[in-house]
Each structure stands twice: as structure tokens, then as C-alpha cells.
Design a protein around this motif. Structure first.
Motif, PDB file in Angstrom:
ATOM      1  N   THR A 147       2.621 119.478   5.507  1.00 63.37           N
ATOM      2  CA  THR A 147       1.134 119.431   4.837  1.00 63.37           C
ATOM      3  C   THR A 147       1.336 118.779   3.534  1.00 63.37           C
ATOM      4  N   GLY A 148       2.594 118.615   2.956  1.00 58.45           N
ATOM      5  CA  GLY A 148       2.858 118.144   1.597  1.00 58.45           C
ATOM      6  C   GLY A 148       2.559 116.635   1.692  1.00 58.45           C
ATOM      7  N   TYR A 149       3.275 116.025   2.835  1.00 63.69           N
ATOM      8  CA  TYR A 149       3.184 114.675   2.718  1.00 63.69           C
ATOM      9  C   TYR A 149       1.717 114.067   3.181  1.00 63.69           C
ATOM     10  N   PRO A 150       0.953 114.805   4.002  1.00 61.28           N
ATOM     11  CA  PRO A 150      -0.341 114.466   4.309  1.00 61.28           C
ATOM     12  C   PRO A 150      -1.176 114.409   3.007  1.00 61.28           C
ATOM     13  N   ILE A 151      -1.148 115.701   2.259  1.00 65.93           N
ATOM     14  CA  ILE A 151      -1.908 115.838   1.069  1.00 65.93           C
ATOM     15  C   ILE A 151      -1.599 114.522   0.142  1.00 65.93           C
ATOM     16  N   LEU A 152      -0.349 114.140  -0.185  1.00 63.69           N
ATOM     17  CA  LEU A 152      -0.030 113.318  -1.148  1.00 63.69           C
ATOM     18  C   LEU A 152      -0.505 111.946  -0.617  1.00 63.69           C
ATOM     19  N   ASN A 153      -0.178 111.846   0.726  1.00 60.17           N
ATOM     20  CA  ASN A 153      -0.696 110.495   1.445  1.00 60.17           C
ATOM     21  C   ASN A 153      -2.135 110.171   1.469  1.00 60.17           C
ATOM     22  N   ALA A 154      -2.858 111.535   1.384  1.00 60.90           N
ATOM     23  CA  ALA A 154      -4.268 111.085   1.482  1.00 60.90           C
ATOM     24  C   ALA A 154      -4.832 110.858  -0.010  1.00 60.90           C
ATOM     25  N   ILE A 155      -4.303 111.416  -1.132  1.00 59.26           N
ATOM     26  CA  ILE A 155      -4.554 111.080  -2.315  1.00 59.26           C
ATOM     27  C   ILE A 155      -4.345 109.791  -2.632  1.00 59.26           C
ATOM     28  N   TRP A 156      -3.160 109.119  -2.006  1.00 62.21           N
ATOM     29  CA  TRP A 156      -2.647 107.824  -2.233  1.00 62.21           C
ATOM     30  C   TRP A 156      -3.816 106.869  -1.654  1.00 62.21           C
ATOM     31  N   LEU A 157      -4.000 106.938  -0.374  1.00 59.41           N
ATOM     32  CA  LEU A 157      -4.708 106.127   0.547  1.00 59.41           C
ATOM     33  C   LEU A 157      -6.276 106.121  -0.136  1.00 59.41           C
ATOM     34  N   SER A 158      -6.655 107.318  -0.670  1.00 58.39           N
ATOM     35  CA  SER A 158      -7.820 107.438  -1.357  1.00 58.39           C
ATOM     36  C   SER A 158      -8.193 106.531  -2.329  1.00 58.39           C
ATOM     37  N   LEU A 159      -7.112 105.808  -2.942  1.00 62.32           N
ATOM     38  CA  LEU A 159      -7.350 104.963  -3.974  1.00 62.32           C
ATOM     39  C   LEU A 159      -7.534 103.402  -3.476  1.00 62.32           C
ATOM     40  N   ARG A 211     -14.955 105.607  12.233  1.00 58.22           N
ATOM     41  CA  ARG A 211     -15.080 104.471  11.478  1.00 58.22           C
ATOM     42  C   ARG A 211     -13.929 103.734  10.849  1.00 58.22           C
ATOM     43  N   VAL A 212     -12.788 104.599  11.092  1.00 62.02           N
ATOM     44  CA  VAL A 212     -11.534 104.031  10.756  1.00 62.02           C
ATOM     45  C   VAL A 212     -11.639 103.367   9.312  1.00 62.02           C
ATOM     46  N   MET A 213     -12.348 103.920   8.327  1.00 62.26           N
ATOM     47  CA  MET A 213     -12.515 103.677   6.737  1.00 62.26           C
ATOM     48  C   MET A 213     -11.415 104.534   6.300  1.00 62.26           C
ATOM     49  N   VAL A 214     -10.076 104.406   6.194  1.00 63.24           N
ATOM     50  CA  VAL A 214      -9.133 105.334   6.003  1.00 63.24           C
ATOM     51  C   VAL A 214      -9.252 105.649   4.503  1.00 63.24           C
ATOM     52  N   GLY A 215      -9.584 104.619   3.670  1.00 70.37           N
ATOM     53  CA  GLY A 215      -9.723 104.829   2.030  1.00 70.37           C
ATOM     54  C   GLY A 215     -10.466 105.769   1.887  1.00 70.37           C
ATOM     55  N   LEU A 216     -11.804 105.530   2.468  1.00 66.59           N
ATOM     56  CA  LEU A 216     -13.060 106.242   1.911  1.00 66.59           C
ATOM     57  C   LEU A 216     -12.860 107.944   2.587  1.00 66.59           C
ATOM     58  N   GLY A 217     -12.442 107.664   3.841  1.00 66.07           N
ATOM     59  CA  GLY A 217     -12.272 109.029   4.529  1.00 66.07           C
ATOM     60  C   GLY A 217     -11.397 110.044   3.770  1.00 66.07           C
ATOM     61  N   SER A 218     -10.305 109.228   3.221  1.00 68.68           N
ATOM     62  CA  SER A 218      -9.306 109.939   2.518  1.00 68.68           C
ATOM     63  C   SER A 218      -9.873 110.659   1.121  1.00 68.68           C
ATOM     64  N   ALA A 219     -10.614 109.823   0.598  1.00 65.84           N
ATOM     65  CA  ALA A 219     -11.250 110.279  -0.529  1.00 65.84           C
ATOM     66  C   ALA A 219     -12.298 111.329  -0.241  1.00 65.84           C
ATOM     67  N   ASN A 230     -13.561 104.344  -4.566  1.00 68.63           N
ATOM     68  CA  ASN A 230     -13.957 105.189  -3.579  1.00 68.63           C
ATOM     69  C   ASN A 230     -14.688 106.376  -3.936  1.00 68.63           C
ATOM     70  N   TYR A 231     -13.976 107.018  -4.904  1.00 68.07           N
ATOM     71  CA  TYR A 231     -14.797 108.390  -5.309  1.00 68.07           C
ATOM     72  C   TYR A 231     -15.971 108.029  -6.054  1.00 68.07           C
ATOM     73  N   ALA A 232     -16.061 106.896  -6.630  1.00 62.32           N
ATOM     74  CA  ALA A 232     -17.455 106.325  -7.351  1.00 62.32           C
ATOM     75  C   ALA A 232     -18.381 105.989  -6.002  1.00 62.32           C
ATOM     76  N   THR A 233     -18.036 105.530  -5.210  1.00 64.72           N
ATOM     77  CA  THR A 233     -18.770 105.202  -4.085  1.00 64.72           C
ATOM     78  C   THR A 233     -19.411 106.292  -3.536  1.00 64.72           C
ATOM     79  N   ILE A 234     -18.515 107.313  -3.214  1.00 64.66           N
ATOM     80  CA  ILE A 234     -19.125 108.625  -2.554  1.00 64.66           C
ATOM     81  C   ILE A 234     -19.821 109.307  -3.451  1.00 64.66           C
ATOM     82  N   GLY A 285      -6.497  93.432   4.641  1.00 61.92           N
ATOM     83  CA  GLY A 285      -7.627  93.531   3.748  1.00 61.92           C
ATOM     84  C   GLY A 285      -7.655  94.560   2.864  1.00 61.92           C
ATOM     85  N   ARG A 286      -6.349  95.390   2.964  1.00 63.21           N
ATOM     86  CA  ARG A 286      -6.074  96.551   2.291  1.00 63.21           C
ATOM     87  C   ARG A 286      -6.088  95.947   0.793  1.00 63.21           C
ATOM     88  N   ASP A 287      -6.896  96.872  -0.212  1.00 69.73           N
ATOM     89  CA  ASP A 287      -7.144  96.426  -1.536  1.00 69.73           C
ATOM     90  C   ASP A 287      -7.099  97.773  -2.475  1.00 69.73           C
TER      91      ASP A 287
END
Lengths: 268, 318
Positions: free
Chosen positions: B51-63, B278-286, B81-85, B73-75
Motif C-alpha cells: 500500500t505504501g508504494y502505490p499511495i506514493l506512486n499515485a501522488i507522484w503520478l498525479s503531478l 480512459r488510461v488517463m493515469v495522471g488525472l485518475g491518480s489525482a 491535474n488538481y486544478a483541472t478536476i 507525451g508524459r509531461d
């Protein structure tokens, strides 16, 4: 008299939806859309259909196998941890409890999506192990808490007596405490099995084929797979099949389950 | 695994053994310490590793602005993402739907669960039958329960319309009616759990209290309001806390019963759809991170209220 009526109402409340899905699973042909509670003809047709379908039988095998493995490992690890937490003094005890609590609070879906990415990278995606591991970490907090609550009720003087008689901490644990704790461990195992058996989120996010897909996830895919011309009644039959273990466990162990669910929750 | 069992954290025992007071690190204490980590270690690692890694990973990817099908095209977009949501009306609508489901189901469960607990507490006969019966909804797979209710309400297969003379009414055709069916399924499945927790609280009220109130001429309603409820506050708060956290994460029933159609999408479902479909990993993680933060906020809020409540109670009694 008032309470008896209430009791009967509650029993009806609890079992009518179950009876409905059972009844639906025995319908065939036009009966399926007859919109009445009971079939006009009781038929095993849907059960034959689901058991003839690889989609269901492999999913059932996956569910049973993964649930039993995850439950066993989870309960063994949790027993050791709960003993340490309720009995021993060691630095970091609060950390273990804190992590356990954080996991129960953290949304499963928030874990599942990063795991989806990670598993694809390291090749655990769509494998038994890829599901057993998250089942383990998600069921551990539950088992640890249930067991720690049980361990608090155990007469620990007996352990101390054993230690006074020269037993080491480990011997005292194995010879004295394990037999006393066995009922609690068993209850934790049932509750853990329920939790793992119920999993849907990991099942749909971390699998893509029959290789590891558990039944709840497979049920959701019956529709899209169009393996059945009319999936409603077969889904009902499959749903009834996976409910049987739950009903059997409840019938046999209701007292233990109630104790496990409420122990510690209120006293703590 | 939505049926997480609440158990209050077993308060770390504060027993102090006489021999430990003498010296901080005796041989025995060191052995105990080692054994402690030896026993708790494997469980701890199993919990943190997955759980530790996925949580940190999610926070990282959300950026990142990151789509799985387009890794090049990873940027890095920071909090973009947070602003978008947070500026998307859809998010707030789903936040509203999720909150509505939570409030409706948890309050209905509290009332219904209390009634069930009262009956179970008083029933002299059928006690075993009652407990066995209500454990069935508790233990049943959420997906199965969702199918049972979806088919029950369906205007093609279901018996509900016939029972209430509603003809061909399409429950899943409108937002409110679809949400209603989801709430019914959720309430059915989780009320038993609530009622068992309340029953345990009820069982801890000494019978003398009720007897005394009765002798003093309190009516049944007064006894509930003045004696029973104040004395089971702890049980009620624990039950409410765990059910609220669970209800806010509702996913299975939505997926099966409506698949998010007719504006019934919840936050968990949004996180799932963004990342997996939708495989929008960044947005989904956020979305996942926001959901987690909201759940933690709810938990903190409950604990706050709970604490002040308990201290007030203690103050009252003095």
C-alpha cells in the motif's frame, strides 16, 4: 408479541432478496421475463449453463484458490502480529497500528489504480499472485484488529505462570496461548474470507482474462462477453453458487461471527 | 473489500512490568523487543509494501499529464491535474452524488439498524434465527446483492413493479429513481452490520437503568431518548464512522446497477473510469488522491466530534 412480529419482519427483510435471486436462477424461457416472484416451472437449466461455461468455472476456481491462500497467510501473519501488539513491548508498536488503520481508511480504488500500473511493469498483472498480495495487505488490518481484541480477553496469567516455570516467551506463546487463541483465530479467518471473497475492485482492475479473474468480477463481464443469449438468469445462478459458501459459514458459525464483529468495536 | 470491520484500535497496553522499570534495556527487554518485531514484522511489511508504494506512486503520478497509451507525451504539470478536476463541474456533481448517497444510506441504516438492534435485544425466541438471518446480507457478495436488487427493480425481469402496481416504470431511466435503487441495495446489505454494532452497545447498558426509569414513570420513548441513546453514544459513533467511510467509497453497487449512467457516477467510479477505462493515469491518480484526502477529512471530523462529545459527557457526570 410485538417483538415476535418484529423478529419475523427482520427475517423476511434479510432473506427475501436472497430468495428472489434464487427464484430467478430457477426460471427458464418466458418465465425469466414473467415479472413474478416465483417461476412457473423450476428448472436447473441456468445451473447447467454456468457450469458448462469456462468463464464461470475458471472464475470459481480462481476465487476459491485465491481466497483460501490469502486468508491462510493473512491470518497466520495477523496472529503473530496481534500477539506482539497485545503482549509485548517494542518500539514502533503504534506505527504498526497506525499503518493498519490508515489502510482501512484509504480507498481501495486509490490503491488499485497505481497497482494496475505497477503490476503491468513487473509482470504481476493478471496473475493469482497479483491479486493475493493486495488481498493480503487489505485483509491484514482487519485480522490484526479482530485478533488483538480477542487476545485482550485471554487470561494472560497462564502465560506468566509458564514463564515462571521456565518457558521462554516463544514457548509460552506456542504451548499456552495458541490453544486459548484458536477460537479467535478461527473467527478472524471467517471474517477475512468474507472480505476477500467479496472483492470486486481488485478483481476488475488487476485482471484482463480468465487467468486470475475472480467470480464477482467475472459476473460483471458475463454481459459484455455475450456468451449467453440471455445472461440474466445464468448470472442469477452464478450469484447463487457463490453465495452458498457464505450461507453455510453463517449457519455454522453465526455466534462466532457476531462476537468477532462486535468484540473490541464497542469496548475500545 | 467494502465490508471492513471496525474494531477500535486495541489500545497499546500500558502495563508496566516491575522488572522493566529498573533498567531501560535489560537483556530480557531486548529479547522482548526483538521478538516483538519478529512477530509483527512480516504483517507490517506485507501491509506497507503493497500500500505504501502505490499511495506514493499515485501522488507522484498525479503531478503528470500522463496517458498510458502515450508514454512519450508524459509531461510534468505540477498541481495542474488538481486544478483541472476541482474546476470541473462534473467532479462537483459527482461529489454531490457521493455525499448524497452517503448521507441517505447512513442515516437510514442508523434508524433501521437501531430498530433491528432493539428487536434482537428483546427477542426471547428466534434469537439464533434472527442473528443467522441478518448475517446473510452482511456476508453476501456486494456484487450479488447489487444484481439481486437491479433485477428486482428491472422493468423486464423484476417483481417490484408488479408488487406496487407500477406497470412498466423504468427505475433506471432517471437519476433520482436510479439513485434510490442503489441506496436500497446498499442499505439492505449494510444495515445488519450497523445493527450488530448497536446491539453490542445496547447490551452494555445495565438493566437497572431502564428499570429505574420505568419505576420513575418514564414512557417508552423517554427511556429510549434519555437512557438508552446517551448510554450508547460510543457504539453509535463507531458504527457511524465506519459506515460513513465505507459509504463514501461506494463502487461495486454503482458499477453493477447503473454503471454510472443517468448521472449516478460516484467519486470512486470516476477514479476507476479515468485510470482504467480512459488510461488517463495522471488525472485518475489525482482523483484517487482527492478521494483519499476526503475520506481522511471525514475520519478526522468524526474523531474530533467524538472526542469533544466524550469529554462533555464526562464533564456532565461530575
Amino acid at each position: 408479541m410485538f417483538w415476535i412480529v418484529g423478529a419475523i419482519l427482520i427475517i423476511a427483510y434479510a432473506i427475501i432478496p436472497v430468495l428472489w435471486i434464487v427464484s430467478l436462477s430457477f426460471k427458464e424461457g418466458d418465465d425469466i421475463t414473467n415479472k413474478s416472484f416465483l417461476p412457473t416451472v423450476w428448472s436447473w437449466e441456468n445451473y447447467r449453463t454456468v457450469f458448462a461455461s469456462d468463464l464461470f468455472t475458471t472464475a470459481l476456481r480462481n476465487s476459491i484458490g485465491m481466497s483460501l491462500i490469502a486468508t491462510t497467510i493473512s491470518v497466520v501473519l495477523a496472529t503473530l502480529a496481534a500477539y506482539a501488539i497485545s503482549r509485548l513491548n517494542f518500539p514502533g508498536k503504534r506505527l504498526v497500528l497506525g499503518v493498519a488503520l490508515a489502510i482501512t481508511v484509504f480507498p481501495v480504488i486509490a490503491i488499485a489504480t497505481p497497482l494496475f500500473n505497477l503490476w503491468r511493469t513487473i509482470g504481476l498483472y493478471d496473475t493469482w499472485l497479483g491479486l493475493i498480495i493486495p488481498y493480503l495487505s487489505y485483509s491484514l488490518p482487519l485480522s490484526v484488529y479482530v485478533l488483538a481484541a480477542f487476545f485482550r480477553e485471554i487470561p494472560w496469567e497462564m502465560e506468566q505462570a509458564a514463564q515462571v516455570d521456565g518457558a521462554t516467551a516463544w514457548q509460552a506463546f506456542r504451548r499456552v496461548i495458541v490453544p486459548l487463541a484458536a477460537p479467535g483465530v478461527f473467527t478472524a479467518a471467517i471474517l477475512t474470507f468474507f472480505a476477500v471473497w467479496n472483492d470486486f475492485v481488485f478483481g476488475i482492475t488487476l485482471t484482463s482474462s480468465e487467468a486470475a479473474r475472480p467470480v464477482p468480477a467475472a459476473l460483471a463481464f458475463f454481459q459484455g462477453a455475450s456468451q449467453f443469449s440471455q445472461p440474466t438468469a445464468p448470472i442469477a445462478a452464478a450469484a447463487v453458487v457463490v453465495t452458498i459458501p457464505v450461507v453455510v459459514l453463517v449457519l455454522l458459525f453465526q455466534r462466532k461471527i457476531v462476537a468477532g464483529l462486535t468484540n473490541g468495536a464497542v469496548k475500545g | 473489500m467494502s465490508t471492513t470491520i471496525p474494531a477500535a484500535p486495541p489500545s497499546a497496553p500500558t502495563r508496566t512490568r516491575p522488572q522493566r522499570r529498573r533498567a531501560p534495556v535489560t537483556d530480557r527487554a531486548r529479547k522482548e523487543r526483538n521478538l516483538g518485531w519478529l512477530l509483527a514484522g512480516p504483517a507490517f511489511i506485507a501491509m506497507v509494501a503493497v500500500t505504501g508504494y502505490p499511495i506514493l506512486n499515485a501522488i507522484w503520478l498525479s503531478l503528470f499529464d500522463y496517458r498510458l497509451t502515450d508514454p512519450a507525451g508524459r509531461d510534468f504539470v505540477g498541481l495542474g491535474n488538481y486544478a483541472t478536476i476541482l474546476t470541473d463541474g462534473l467532479f462537483w456533481k459527482q461529489f454531490g452524488v457521493t455525499s448524497l448517497i452517503t448521507v441517505v444510506t447512513v442515516s437510514a441504516e442508523l434508524v433501521l439498524g437501531f430498530a433491528l438492534a432493539m428487536v434482537m435485544h428483546r427477542a426471547l425466541y428466534l434469537r439464533t434465527a434472527l442473528r443467522t438471518a441478518i448475517l446473510v446480507p452482511y456476508g453476501i457478495i456486494t456484487v450479488v446483492s447489487a444484481y439481486a436488487w437491479a433485477y428486482g427493480f428491472s422493468n423486464t425481469y423484476g417483481f417490484v413493479n408488479g408488487l406496487f402496481g407500477l406497470g412498466d416504470y423504468d427505475w433506471f431511466g432517471g437519476t433520482w429513481s436510479a439513485l434510490f435503487t442503489v441506496c436500497v441495495a446498499e442499505i439492505w446489505k449494510t444495515t445488519p452490520f450497523m445493527s450488530l454494532l448497536l446491539l453490542a452497545g445496547l447490551a452494555q447498558i445495565p438493566d437497572d437503568y431502564l428499570e429505574a426509569a420505568k419505576v420513575d414513570g418514564a414512557t417508552a420513548w423517554q427511556r429510549v431518548k434519555r437512557v438508552i441513546l446517551p448510554n450508547m453514544k460510543a457504539a453509535i459513533m463507531v458504527a457511524l464512522l465506519f459506515r460513513t467511510l465505507d459509504a463514501f467509497r461506494i463502487f461495486d453497487s454503482i458499477f453493477i446497477m447503473t454503471a454510472g449512467a443517468q448521472g449516478t457516477e460516484t467519486l470512486s467510479f470516476l477514479a476507476y473510469r479515468q485510470t482504467i477505462s480512459r488510461v488517463m493515469v495522471g488525472l485518475g491518480s489525482a482523483v484517487s488522491v482527492i478521494l483519499a484526502i476526503l475520506v481522511v477529512l471525514i475520519a478526522v471530523m468524526f474523531v474530533r466530534v467524538f472526542r469533544t462529545d466524550l469529554s462533555q459527557q464526562r464533564g456532565d457526570r461530575k
